[in-house]
Write an enzyme that holds these catalytic residues in place. Structure first.
Site, PDB file in Angstrom:
ATOM      1  N   ARG A  69       0.824  -1.134   0.107  1.00 16.97           N
ATOM      2  CA  ARG A  69       0.160  -0.080  -0.129  1.00 16.97           C
ATOM      3  C   ARG A  69       0.870   1.150   0.046  1.00 16.97           C
ATOM      4  NH1 ARG A  69      -2.383   1.182   4.225  1.00 16.97           N
ATOM      5  NH2 ARG A  69      -1.443  -0.368   5.451  1.00 16.97           N
ATOM      6  N   TYR A 209      -1.208  -3.740  -6.703  1.00 20.46           N
ATOM      7  CA  TYR A 209      -0.980  -4.537  -5.719  1.00 20.46           C
ATOM      8  C   TYR A 209      -2.110  -4.343  -4.526  1.00 20.46           C
ATOM      9  CZ  TYR A 209       2.227  -7.339  -2.937  1.00 20.46           C
ATOM     10  OH  TYR A 209       2.685  -8.358  -2.244  1.00 20.46           O
ATOM     11  N   GLY A 211      -3.982  -3.948  -1.173  1.00 19.14           N
ATOM     12  CA  GLY A 211      -4.980  -2.947  -0.764  1.00 19.14           C
ATOM     13  C   GLY A 211      -4.918  -1.735  -1.518  1.00 19.14           C
ATOM     14  N   LYS A 218      -9.725  -2.370   1.826  1.00 17.12           N
ATOM     15  CA  LYS A 218      -9.184  -1.570   2.645  1.00 17.12           C
ATOM     16  C   LYS A 218      -9.943  -0.191   2.128  1.00 17.12           C
ATOM     17  CE  LYS A 218      -6.244  -3.746   5.197  1.00 17.12           C
ATOM     18  NZ  LYS A 218      -6.784  -4.276   6.258  1.00 17.12           N
ATOM     19  N   HIS A 238     -11.277  -2.517  11.871  1.00 13.41           N
ATOM     20  CA  HIS A 238     -10.001  -3.099  11.326  1.00 13.41           C
ATOM     21  C   HIS A 238      -9.675  -4.439  12.461  1.00 13.41           C
ATOM     22  CE1 HIS A 238      -5.461  -3.239   9.939  1.00 13.41           C
ATOM     23  NE2 HIS A 238      -6.097  -4.088   9.459  1.00 13.41           N
ATOM     24  N   SER A 260      -0.703  -3.686  12.149  1.00 17.74           N
ATOM     25  CA  SER A 260       0.021  -4.473  11.223  1.00 17.74           C
ATOM     26  C   SER A 260       1.111  -5.223  12.286  1.00 17.74           C
ATOM     27  CB  SER A 260       0.521  -4.026   9.890  1.00 17.74           C
ATOM     28  OG  SER A 260       1.265  -2.895  10.389  1.00 17.74           O
ATOM     29  N   ALA A 261       1.819  -6.431  11.791  1.00 16.30           N
ATOM     30  CA  ALA A 261       2.833  -7.167  12.453  1.00 16.30           C
ATOM     31  C   ALA A 261       2.708  -7.624  13.880  1.00 16.30           C
ATOM     32  CB  ALA A 261       4.067  -6.516  12.597  1.00 16.30           C
ATOM     33  N   CYS A 262       1.344  -7.946  14.128  1.00 21.61           N
ATOM     34  CA  CYS A 262       1.038  -8.475  15.671  1.00 21.61           C
ATOM     35  C   CYS A 262       0.392  -9.588  15.435  1.00 21.61           C
ATOM     36  CB  CYS A 262       0.060  -7.436  16.227  1.00 21.61           C
ATOM     37  SG  CYS A 262       0.827  -5.982  16.929  1.00 21.61           S
ATOM     38  N   LYS A 264      -2.464 -10.874  13.896  1.00 23.51           N
ATOM     39  CA  LYS A 264      -3.983 -10.999  13.471  1.00 23.51           C
ATOM     40  C   LYS A 264      -4.381 -12.201  13.078  1.00 23.51           C
ATOM     41  CE  LYS A 264      -7.019  -7.294  12.156  1.00 23.51           C
ATOM     42  NZ  LYS A 264      -6.515  -6.566  11.057  1.00 23.51           N
ATOM     43  N   THR A 265      -3.873 -12.662  11.765  1.00 19.10           N
ATOM     44  CA  THR A 265      -4.366 -13.633  11.300  1.00 19.10           C
ATOM     45  C   THR A 265      -4.041 -15.005  12.202  1.00 19.10           C
ATOM     46  OG1 THR A 265      -3.982 -12.727   9.069  1.00 19.10           O
ATOM     47  CG2 THR A 265      -4.150 -14.855   9.217  1.00 19.10           C
ATOM     48  N   ASN A 266      -2.830 -14.994  12.761  1.00 16.75           N
ATOM     49  CA  ASN A 266      -2.564 -15.954  13.612  1.00 16.75           C
ATOM     50  C   ASN A 266      -3.707 -16.154  14.657  1.00 16.75           C
ATOM     51  OD1 ASN A 266      -0.433 -16.265  12.015  1.00 16.75           O
ATOM     52  ND2 ASN A 266       0.877 -15.112  13.513  1.00 16.75           N
ATOM     53  N   ARG A 377       2.245 -12.289  -0.225  1.00 15.11           N
ATOM     54  CA  ARG A 377       1.214 -12.323   0.125  1.00 15.11           C
ATOM     55  C   ARG A 377       0.486 -13.693  -0.431  1.00 15.11           C
ATOM     56  NH1 ARG A 377      -1.508  -8.523   3.828  1.00 15.11           N
ATOM     57  NH2 ARG A 377       0.110  -6.745   3.704  1.00 15.11           N
ATOM     58  N   ARG A 408       1.910  -3.342  20.138  1.00 12.06           N
ATOM     59  CA  ARG A 408       3.117  -4.289  20.522  1.00 12.06           C
ATOM     60  C   ARG A 408       3.819  -3.682  21.226  1.00 12.06           C
ATOM     61  NH1 ARG A 408       5.404  -8.180  16.284  1.00 12.06           N
ATOM     62  NH2 ARG A 408       7.537  -8.491  17.272  1.00 12.06           N
ATOM     63  N   GLU A 505      -0.701 -20.378  23.383  1.00 18.06           N
ATOM     64  CA  GLU A 505      -0.884 -19.970  24.720  1.00 18.06           C
ATOM     65  C   GLU A 505      -1.908 -18.769  24.927  1.00 18.06           C
ATOM     66  OE1 GLU A 505      -0.361 -22.478  26.387  1.00 18.06           O
ATOM     67  OE2 GLU A 505       1.692 -23.371  25.875  1.00 18.06           O
TER      68      GLU A 505
HETATM   69  O1  TSX Z   1       1.076 -14.087  15.833  1.00 20.90           O
HETATM   70  C1  TSX Z   1       1.878 -13.737  16.842  1.00 20.90           C
HETATM   71  N1  TSX Z   1       1.336 -13.983  18.115  1.00 20.90           N
HETATM   72  C2  TSX Z   1      -0.298 -14.239  18.251  1.00 20.90           C
HETATM   73  C3  TSX Z   1      -0.637 -15.608  17.946  1.00 20.90           C
HETATM   74  C4  TSX Z   1      -1.787 -16.156  17.954  1.00 20.90           C
HETATM   75  N2  TSX Z   1       3.160 -13.687  16.966  1.00 20.90           N
HETATM   76  C5  TSX Z   1       3.895 -13.431  15.543  1.00 20.90           C
HETATM   77  C6  TSX Z   1       3.914 -11.821  15.530  1.00 20.90           C
HETATM   78  C7  TSX Z   1       4.345 -11.244  14.134  1.00 20.90           C
HETATM   79  C8  TSX Z   1       3.466 -11.396  13.206  1.00 20.90           C
HETATM   80  C9  TSX Z   1       3.722 -13.636  18.196  1.00 20.90           C
HETATM   81  N3  TSX Z   1       5.110 -13.180  18.305  1.00 20.90           N
HETATM   82  C10 TSX Z   1       3.265 -13.718  19.402  1.00 20.90           C
HETATM   83  C11 TSX Z   1       1.710 -13.985  19.354  1.00 20.90           C
HETATM   84  O2  TSX Z   1       1.361 -14.424  20.389  1.00 20.90           O
HETATM   85  N4  TSX Z   1       4.049 -13.510  20.258  1.00 20.90           N
HETATM   86  C12 TSX Z   1       5.284 -13.363  19.724  1.00 20.90           C
HETATM   87  C13 TSX Z   1       6.522 -13.219  20.646  1.00 20.90           C
HETATM   88  C14 TSX Z   1       7.364 -14.393  20.694  1.00 20.90           C
HETATM   89  C15 TSX Z   1       8.148 -14.715  19.718  1.00 20.90           C
HETATM   90  C16 TSX Z   1       8.691 -16.279  20.187  1.00 20.90           C
HETATM   91  C17 TSX Z   1       8.540 -16.860  21.041  1.00 20.90           C
HETATM   92  C18 TSX Z   1       7.784 -16.034  22.024  1.00 20.90           C
HETATM   93  C19 TSX Z   1       6.792 -15.225  22.012  1.00 20.90           C
HETATM   94  N5  TSX Z   1       9.182 -18.063  21.304  1.00 20.90           N
HETATM   95  C20 TSX Z   1       9.337 -18.757  22.603  1.00 20.90           C
HETATM   96  O3  TSX Z   1       8.618 -18.468  23.475  1.00 20.90           O
HETATM   97  C21 TSX Z   1      10.113 -19.933  22.325  1.00 20.90           C
HETATM   98 MN    MN Z   2      -5.371  -5.213   7.777  1.00 20.48          MN
END
Ligand code: TSX
Ligand code: MN
Length: 600
Positions: A69, A209, A211, A218, A238, A260-262, A264-266, A377, A408, A505
């Site tokens: 973007r 590309y 967005g 977006k 968002h 971004s980079a937190c 969200k999709t995970n 992507r 973050r 976790e």
């Molecule tokens: O997506 C992440 N989440 C949410 C998951 C559901 N990430 C990746 C962020 C970049 C896209 C994370 N990174 C998360 C997290 O909860 N936490 C961290 C930080 C982290 C990275 C590696 C470890 C621990 C925490 N490794 C070990 O503890 C071994």
């Molecule tokens: Mn987004």
């Protein structure tokens, strides 16, 4: 041609301006999708991946000048500059059209103009909205097939109704007969992503590309929709949406905003580590929320697919995303394996011995550079996610019981904190922030605020947006509103290591949120909000030492007081549009912190 006179008139007016060789109305069929893949293969835009390894999927590399973007060329063209606010680029609508009209004139010569009717949200849902994108990019047509519900069925429900007008061109006309095309046509010099909130129009020029080009996402579902939501009394956010079910089978839905980079999709596709609990996905990026007749807030995912950042995605970080992209997927700016599959950083522990990188160069692990672009992507149908919720296409949406705001933050902000009220939660959303890292410009460790993760996506004045959130809370029955929480997976210890293991976790935090909403979870009041009472966060089987848990949940009064000047400076940007309710919350927080500080 359609049954909508306004649509037909607009399409013919735009076609006259853009001068394409042909106009094609997209029907949304799988045959049409396959035709687009074929066109892209023929033009050199796409490579078909190995049918055995990655069925019905393609690999695309963009122009290196068109990889993300472009916020500096993204404009909110409201009549009044004041309506765009201090966080958007504003451009006068008439002046903007005077710039864009010559650019769009003849811009589709030698190309086909595709008309893509799309529905953001389940077709016919009372929360869904219809748009039409005109584009000269087959890549956009194919991607829109995945990211939105498209085609004739949308025109059928549109009838004579209103729709958002989106005009998109890659800005690369083929002027001469037989002029060869480039693999990724775009305009390396000129890009404009313009939004006209009053007339619900989008004009996007020069980029193909993500967005910038997939206008349903977006541009429509956030920037234009946020204005519609303000006008009509709902929320366009968002946020991911997930469902969480306890071992007794009780299901609740949570929305969550992260910059971004937190991850969200995970989080949206999380595999819980707490035994007996289940998490399911409704959406991973955008939530549209409206009040139902029962006074509760109901959310839909307006999208139909995932357009996710590829690097970092692995079976370990996001098992369900890896399953979702096994087939029928468009990959952009990843690396290519010799046997025609894709790879990116961290997909596997050991990289393949040889690859072709996103810039078409040979690559080996010894190359010393990244093989995929950091913003590479995947684009895959949401229906392919193994944990997609049964309710994800429910036209009435899902009832939201909790909303999370996450930043973050390496320091200060605890793992989880429940707001004292809707107004206090709105305050927490408005001060969402991350520390700057070496990856971004500016001082390392300075706070960068991204209120509600909406900084690049709010289509109007952010101060008015905060006011809209307060108004939503003021008119609702507080007992039926979702509870608001702040979360932070990224707090670090003195050794610079993450205190909380994150990923699966995080289900422990979601369990506590669930139990707070259910009325069974225990909390303690602190000056910043409600934190888990001792023993109320389920840590069974977790190997985090108690001292690390103390640190990750610690409310550091001095550190919070030290942060208030930065919050005040952030608020000053909004001038007289900053709502009184948020000024009150800031003052109240300071008072609670000072009271607590005086006690120790
Ligand atoms: O997506 C992440 N989440 C949410 C998951 C559901 N990430 C990746 C962020 C970049 C896209 C994370 N990174 C998360 C997290 O909860 N936490 C961290 C930080 C982290 C990275 C590696 C470890 C621990 C925490 N490794 C070990 O503890 C071994
Ligand atoms: Mn987004």
């Amino acid at each position: 041609m359609s049954k909508n006179k306004q649509l037909d008139a607009w399409v013919s007016e735009m076609a006259t301006m853009c001068q394409p060789d042909a106009v094609v109305w997209c029907d949304g069929s799988s045959a049409e999708y396959d035709r687009m893949l074929h066109v892209m293969e023929q033009s050199g835009t796409a490579i078909r991946l190995d049918e055995g390894k990655r069925p019905h999927s393609i690999y695309v590399r963009s122009d290196p000048a068109d990889v993300a973007r472009v916020e500096e060329f993204t404009f909110i063209c409201s009549m009044s500059k004041d309506d765009a606010g201090p966080t958007n680029n504003w451009k006068d609508p008439a002046e903007t059209k005077a710039i864009l009209t010559p650019l769009f004139t003849g811009c589709m010569k030698g190309r086909t103009l595709y008309v893509i009717p799309y529905s953001m949200g389940p077709i016919g849902s009372p929360i869904a909205k219809i748009g039409v994108e005109l584009t000269d990019s087959p890549y956009v047509v194919a991607s829109m097939h995945i990211m939105a519900r498209v085609g004739t069925k949308v025109l059928d429900v549109l009838g004579e109704g209103e729709f958002v007008r989106g005009l998109h061109s890659v800005g690369a006309p083929l002027e001469k007969d037989g002029q060869p095309d480039t693999p990724w046509p775009c305009n390396a010099k000129t890009k404009y992503i313009c939004h006209f909130p009053e007339t619900r129009e989008i004009m996007s020029y020069g980029s193909g590309y993500g967005g910038n080009a997939l206008l349903g996402k977006k541009c429509h579902a956030l920037r234009i929709a946020s204005v519609q939501a303000r006008d009509e009394g709902w929320l366009a956010e968002h946020m991911l949406i997930l469902g969480i079910t306890n071992p007794e089978g009780v299901k609740k839905y949570i929305a969550a905003a992260f910059p971004s980079a937190c991850g969200k999709t995970n989080l949206a596709m999380l595999q819980p580590t707490v035994p007996g609990w289940k998490i399911e996905t409704i959406g991973d990026d955008i939530a549209w929320m409206k009040f139902g007749a029962d006074g509760h807030l109901y959310a839909i995912n307006p999208e139909f697919g995932f357009f996710g950042v590829a690097p970092g995605t692995s079976l370990k970080s996001n098992f369900n995303a890896m399953k979702a992209i096994e087939r029928n997927t468009i990959f952009t700016n990843c690396a290519l394996t010799p046997d025609r599959d894709i790879w990116w950083e961290e997909m596997t522990d050991t990289p393949p011995a040889e690859l072709t990188d996103w810039l078409r160069r040979p690559w080996t692990p010894a190359s010393g550079r990244k093989t995929a672009h950091p913003n590479a992507r995947f684009c895959a149908p949401a229906s392919q996610c193994p944990v997609i919720s049964r309710e994800w296409e429910d036209p009435k949406g899902v009832r939201i019981d909790a909303i999370l705001f996450g930043g973050r933050r390496a320091t200060v902000v605890p793992l989880v904190n429940e707001a004292l009220s809707w107004q206090h939660g709105t305050f927490l959303g408005s001060i969402m922030s991350s520390e700057t890292t070496a990856a971004a410009a500016g001082a390392v460790g300075a706070l960068r605020f991204d209120p509600f993760a909406m900084l690049p996506f709010c289509g109007y004045h952010m101060g008015d947006y905060f006011g809209h959130w307060l108004k939503i809370g003021a008119k609702a029955d507080p007992a039926r509103l979702p509870r608001l929480f702040n979360v932070n997976w990224f707090r670090k210890g003195a050794d610079g290591k993450f205190l909380w293991p994150g990923y699966g976790e995080n289900s422990r935090v979601l369990k506590w949120v669930f139990e707070r909403v259910a009325g069974t979870g225990k909390a303690v009041d602190t000056p910043i909000g409600r934190l888990p009472a001792p023993g109320s966060l389920d840590l069974a089987g977790l190997s985090v030492p108690p001292s690390a848990m103390d640190q990750v949940l610690k409310v550091d009064i001095e550190a919070w007081l030290a942060e208030l000047p930065a919050v005040r400076a952030h608020y000053e940007k909004f001038g007289d549009k900053l709502p009184q309710g948020l000024k009150d919350e800031l003052a109240a927080l300071e008072k609670r912190l000072q009271g607590a500080g005086a006690k120790v």
